[in-house]
Motif scaffolding. Structure first.
Motif, PDB file in Angstrom:
ATOM      1  N   UNK A   1       0.841  -1.224  -0.220  1.00 33.39           N
ATOM      2  CA  UNK A   1       0.032   0.135  -0.226  1.00 33.39           C
ATOM      3  C   UNK A   1       1.077   1.175   0.013  1.00 33.39           C
ATOM      4  N   UNK A   2       0.710   2.423  -0.883  1.00 34.25           N
ATOM      5  CA  UNK A   2       1.393   3.409  -0.921  1.00 34.25           C
ATOM      6  C   UNK A   2       1.328   4.251   0.168  1.00 34.25           C
ATOM      7  N   UNK A   3       2.163   5.065   0.590  1.00 34.85           N
ATOM      8  CA  UNK A   3       2.160   5.972   1.645  1.00 34.85           C
ATOM      9  C   UNK A   3       1.453   7.092   1.511  1.00 34.85           C
ATOM     10  N   UNK A   4       1.490   7.746   0.399  1.00 37.89           N
ATOM     11  CA  UNK A   4       0.552   8.828   0.089  1.00 37.89           C
ATOM     12  C   UNK A   4      -0.185   8.386  -1.203  1.00 37.89           C
ATOM     13  N   UNK A   5      -1.449   8.540  -1.453  1.00 37.91           N
ATOM     14  CA  UNK A   5      -2.477   8.198  -2.344  1.00 37.91           C
ATOM     15  C   UNK A   5      -3.101   9.360  -2.974  1.00 37.91           C
ATOM     16  N   UNK A   6      -2.888   9.965  -3.825  1.00 36.43           N
ATOM     17  CA  UNK A   6      -3.778  11.015  -4.425  1.00 36.43           C
ATOM     18  C   UNK A   6      -4.716  10.488  -5.455  1.00 36.43           C
ATOM     19  N   UNK A   7      -6.022  10.361  -5.171  1.00 38.80           N
ATOM     20  CA  UNK A   7      -6.966   9.897  -6.245  1.00 38.80           C
ATOM     21  C   UNK A   7      -7.918  10.796  -6.812  1.00 38.80           C
ATOM     22  N   UNK A   8      -7.495  11.214  -8.234  1.00 34.66           N
ATOM     23  CA  UNK A   8      -8.889  11.693  -8.783  1.00 34.66           C
ATOM     24  C   UNK A   8      -9.183  13.281  -8.174  1.00 34.66           C
ATOM     25  N   UNK A   9      -8.100  13.885  -7.744  1.00 29.09           N
ATOM     26  CA  UNK A   9      -8.285  15.310  -7.362  1.00 29.09           C
ATOM     27  C   UNK A   9      -8.739  16.400  -8.578  1.00 29.09           C
ATOM     28  N   UNK A  10      -9.736  17.001  -8.188  1.00 30.68           N
ATOM     29  CA  UNK A  10     -10.163  18.047  -9.272  1.00 30.68           C
ATOM     30  C   UNK A  10     -10.455  19.301  -8.579  1.00 30.68           C
ATOM     31  N   UNK A  11     -10.175  20.642  -9.248  1.00 31.70           N
ATOM     32  CA  UNK A  11     -10.451  21.786  -8.773  1.00 31.70           C
ATOM     33  C   UNK A  11     -10.536  22.585  -9.888  1.00 31.70           C
ATOM     34  N   UNK A  12     -11.503  23.638  -9.725  1.00 34.07           N
ATOM     35  CA  UNK A  12     -11.835  24.447 -10.685  1.00 34.07           C
ATOM     36  C   UNK A  12     -12.106  25.853  -9.991  1.00 34.07           C
ATOM     37  N   UNK A  13     -11.605  26.909 -10.633  1.00 33.14           N
ATOM     38  CA  UNK A  13     -11.661  28.345 -10.180  1.00 33.14           C
ATOM     39  C   UNK A  13     -12.668  29.014 -11.281  1.00 33.14           C
ATOM     40  N   UNK A  14     -13.651  29.650 -10.581  1.00 38.23           N
ATOM     41  CA  UNK A  14     -14.874  30.376 -11.508  1.00 38.23           C
ATOM     42  C   UNK A  14     -15.214  29.589 -12.859  1.00 38.23           C
ATOM     43  N   UNK A  15     -15.551  28.104 -12.743  1.00 40.62           N
ATOM     44  CA  UNK A  15     -15.702  27.255 -13.735  1.00 40.62           C
ATOM     45  C   UNK A  15     -14.720  26.711 -14.793  1.00 40.62           C
ATOM     46  N   UNK A  16     -13.470  27.345 -14.200  1.00 40.72           N
ATOM     47  CA  UNK A  16     -12.161  26.861 -15.300  1.00 40.72           C
ATOM     48  C   UNK A  16     -11.423  25.804 -14.478  1.00 40.72           C
ATOM     49  N   UNK A  17     -11.157  24.642 -15.049  1.00 41.59           N
ATOM     50  CA  UNK A  17     -10.613  23.646 -14.246  1.00 41.59           C
ATOM     51  C   UNK A  17      -9.006  24.021 -14.045  1.00 41.59           C
ATOM     52  N   UNK A  18      -8.624  23.952 -13.143  1.00 45.09           N
ATOM     53  CA  UNK A  18      -7.286  24.313 -12.774  1.00 45.09           C
ATOM     54  C   UNK A  18      -6.301  22.767 -12.528  1.00 45.09           C
ATOM     55  N   UNK A  19      -7.121  21.942 -11.850  1.00 44.26           N
ATOM     56  CA  UNK A  19      -6.610  20.597 -12.023  1.00 44.26           C
ATOM     57  C   UNK A  19      -7.455  19.585 -12.058  1.00 44.26           C
ATOM     58  N   UNK A  20      -7.209  18.627 -13.042  1.00 43.99           N
ATOM     59  CA  UNK A  20      -7.862  17.559 -13.735  1.00 43.99           C
ATOM     60  C   UNK A  20      -7.618  16.146 -13.249  1.00 43.99           C
ATOM     61  N   UNK A  21      -8.348  15.367 -12.466  1.00 40.58           N
ATOM     62  CA  UNK A  21      -8.173  14.085 -12.126  1.00 40.58           C
ATOM     63  C   UNK A  21      -6.772  13.599 -11.950  1.00 40.58           C
ATOM     64  N   UNK A  22      -6.309  14.400 -11.037  1.00 43.53           N
ATOM     65  CA  UNK A  22      -4.804  14.107 -10.534  1.00 43.53           C
ATOM     66  C   UNK A  22      -4.724  13.010  -9.670  1.00 43.53           C
ATOM     67  N   UNK A  23      -3.784  12.069 -10.177  1.00 38.67           N
ATOM     68  CA  UNK A  23      -3.648  10.798  -9.470  1.00 38.67           C
ATOM     69  C   UNK A  23      -2.110  10.846  -9.275  1.00 38.67           C
ATOM     70  N   UNK A  24      -1.614  10.062  -7.898  1.00 39.73           N
ATOM     71  CA  UNK A  24      -0.270   9.990  -7.828  1.00 39.73           C
ATOM     72  C   UNK A  24      -0.050   9.171  -6.424  1.00 39.73           C
ATOM     73  N   UNK A  62      -3.236   9.560   3.317  1.00 38.98           N
ATOM     74  CA  UNK A  62      -1.700   9.238   3.996  1.00 38.98           C
ATOM     75  C   UNK A  62      -1.968   8.192   4.974  1.00 38.98           C
ATOM     76  N   UNK A  63      -1.354   7.061   4.556  1.00 34.43           N
ATOM     77  CA  UNK A  63      -1.421   5.839   5.351  1.00 34.43           C
ATOM     78  C   UNK A  63      -2.827   5.559   5.077  1.00 34.43           C
TER      79      UNK A  63
END
Lengths: 364, 283
Positions: A1-24, A62-63
């Motif tokens: 199991x990974x120590x840090x797992x980022x799954x499908x992070x998304x963020x938009x500002x005023x309707x404009x996508x800033x981060x799309x489906x971030x995985x790590x 995280x864990x």
């Protein structure tokens, strides 16, 4: 199991996508850099992990805990900011002690721990100085010590060196790597400087327009770029647009020339498919016209347009059938090359990387 | 050739000339006259005027002025900072600009017009007084606008907006990274304010307090119009001694004015010193 797992992070500002489906996924003790141009979403990703931005969707584990449910100070993350963010009314010593005091640690422990941390970042003697009395590099060292003081499980650094001059940047990035390795702390590092990312990271995440273009070791990202963006963003590269002549043989038609590329690179691509052949300047040899060489190498006549001294290497800007091409030669050989001279450029098939041009006209 | 300090041409001096003349005529000469007058009598140089400036009545006027200035400055600093914070954190730019403009206007609204405004609103037959009376709330006689407490309210009318104008730039200078760094290090909102924001703002807050203190200490028209001789303040005493309503004693008035000038100078020097503190928040 990974120590840090980022799954499908998304963020938009005023309707404009800033981060799309971030995985790590990150292993414990790993140093990973988020690399990309300004506005690609790397800092926003880091700030979501730190808790300063709330993602529209996704998870950050995280864990065995999804830390998105926790306030920033309960996430076990230490943050170093681009602008240092040292408290100007406190000395370096008190800046480092800040988190320990907030945590209610005993005074004896603080008196022992703060000098240790200042020693770790090479500033033991500067504890009594205020931020304004320290250089930019020293301030960032204090900021690093302050972030480490709370013994975070993950260290986050948001372009920590971008406000510093070139010489200090190189020294401090080596310091950061040394400290990270010594402490074995899992580190997520944001930078727009590809040389910096390649120099200190275990893995690099190349980002563009809010999305992940490629994740890999520095060597893999440099040698085997997955997309044309990665190829052009990291280092200098020649892009030769042609069509597959015989995929099974690894032949690409480029103008009047047939280029040999690894057959594995053209496997699965139909003959006639438009592709881009990528060749790094340092993989190219420049020889007198007609000189012999190993069979299988690509040989194309060219002429020298500009000779640029870059220190250990000299960059030759060439034209091949009117198309630009660059090659790097060792500076010791630069006397052999003169503007306007006809030459032959030689590059092995193995040095070529092939990307198919998608139907929208953009190579992937 | 490396040039030293840039020379100021005759053209610049000509343009600056009228300002120098104005400054000398209305700042320097009156102060020199004040100094000479307060240290002299018909018989020559003396400290006797200052001896008479510290009679129980005059000491009481200083005490009242200092108390009124300190209270209104303190309330102005606290209230103005809270309102200014609300302004700088307002989501809409229109709201921020409108409220700042309002503060700009009201900070300069004082003197007799302000006193009359309070008389017709909170006076014994004022609009608000009568409206409250109609709903069963009687302000008078427990409250009087013609008293020190009434004067405090009237002074706050210009002290609050002045504080807003003074502290908004400092609040804008509080960097978001400081809050985030403090939060990241475990600080709660209250700990951030107590351990980071307020210490960084301290020079601006103290400096603004001194300016507000000086602003109230030197106020005369509002106090005189609202309370007349009922409230014994230094400025009211000076005016009375110059006008000669009870006693004509301009040299004593000059001595009182010189002591007041000392108080004001101390405030301004303190403000300037605090304004140059290197850790203050600047936008």
């Amino acid at each position: 199991m990974a120590y840090v797992e980022l799954k499908g992070l998304n963020k938009s500002f005023a309707g404009k996508p800033a981060v799309r489906d971030f995985r790590l996924s990150m292993e414990k003790g790993e140093f990973v850099s988020l690399l990309g141009p300004s506005g690609c979403g790397k800092s926003t990703t880091l700030r979501m992990v730190a808790g300063f931005e709330e993602p529209d969707s996704g998870e950050a584990w995280l864990g065995d805990q999804n830390v998105l449910d926790l306030p920033p100070h309960r996430r076990g993350m230490g943050m170093v900011f681009q602008s240092y963010a040292l408290f100007p009314h406190l000395t370096a010593w008190n800046n480092v002690a800040f988190g320990l005091r907030i945590a209610g640690r005993p005074a004896a422990e603080i008196r022992r721990r703060v000098p240790e941390l200042l020693e770790l970042v090479g500033l033991r003697e500067a504890g009594g100085q205020y931020p304004r009395q320290l250089s930019g590099g020293q301030q960032q060292r204090v900021a690093l010590a302050r972030a480490l003081a709370i013994e975070p499980r993950v260290l986050l650094l948001d372009e920590p060196l971008s406000a510093l001059d070139a010489v200090v940047r190189v020294t401090l990035r080596e310091e950061i790597r040394r400290i990270q390795t010594a402490l074995g702390i899992t580190t997520l590092y944001v930078t727009h400087d590809q040389e910096e990312a390649l120099a200190i990271s275990d893995r690099v995440v190349v980002m563009h327009d809010g999305g992940v273009e490629q994740v890999g070791t520095p060597e893999a990202v440099y040698a085997e770029p997955a997309t044309r963006f990665v190829a052009t963003f990291i280092g200098k590269i020649n892009q030769l647009t042609g069509v597959i002549e015989r995929a099974a043989e690894g032949w690409v038609r480029w103008g009047n020339h047939r280029l040999a590329v690894p057959s594995a690179a053209t496997a699965g691509l139909a003959d006639g498919r438009e592709v881009v052949v990528l060749v790094r300047p340092e993989a190219v040899m420049v020889t007198p016209p007609g000189a012999e060489g190993p069979t299988g190498d690509n040989r194309v006549p060219a002429s020298i347009e500009i000779v640029t001294f870059l220190g250990p290497v000299t960059r030759l800007s060439l034209t091949m059938d009117g198309r630009p091409f660059v090659a790097d030669v060792t500076t010791g050989d630069r006397g052999r090359f003169h503007r306007g001279a006809p030459v032959q450029i030689v590059f092995p098939a193995a040095a070529c990387r092939v990307l198919a041009v998608d139907r929208a006209g953009g190579p992937r | 050739m490396i040039r030293g300090r840039r020379r100021v041409g005759w053209g610049a001096w000509l343009v600056l000339g009228p300002f120098f003349v104005f400054g000398v005529a209305f700042e320097v000469l009156p102060i020199l006259t004040l100094v000479r007058s307060s240290f002299s009598t018909e018989d020559g140089w003396t400290l006797a005027n200052f001896g008479r400036a510290f009679t129980p009545m005059m000491i009481a006027s200083f005490r009242n002025s200092l108390q009124l200035s300190a209270v209104t400055a303190f309330l102005g600093v606290v209230g103005g900072t809270v309102v200014a914070y609300a302004i700088v954190t307002a989501r809409r730019r229109f709201v921020r600009d409108a409220l700042t403009a309002l503060a700009d206007v009201t900070a300069n609204f004082g003197g007799a017009p302000l006193a009359f405004a309070f008389i017709i609103t909170l006076g014994s037959t004022g609009v608000v007084t009568l409206l409250l009376k109609a709903v069963g709330v009687s302000l008078y006689p427990s409250f009087r606008i013609y008293s020190v407490s009434g004067l405090t309210i009237a002074y706050l009318y210009f002290q609050l907006p002045l504080m807003i104008l003074l502290i908004v730039p400092a609040l804008l200078g509080l960097r978001q990274e400081w809050r985030e760094a403090a939060t990241n290090l475990g600080a709660t909102r209250a700990q951030y304010w107590l351990r980071v924001a307020l210490p960084i703002l301290a020079p601006s807050l103290l400096g603004s307090f001194l300016l507000l203190f000086a602003n109230a200490f030197g106020a005369y028209a509002t106090a005189w119009t609202l309370t007349g001789p009922d409230v014994n303040l230094v400025t009211v005493q000076i005016a009375a001694l110059v006008r000669g309503e009870v006693q004509l004693d301009p040299t004593l008035a000059d001595a009182l004015a010189l002591v007041s000038l000392g108080v004001m100078t101390a405030c301004v020097v303190g403000y300037r010193w605090l304004a140059t503190r290197p850790w203050r928040a600047t936008p």
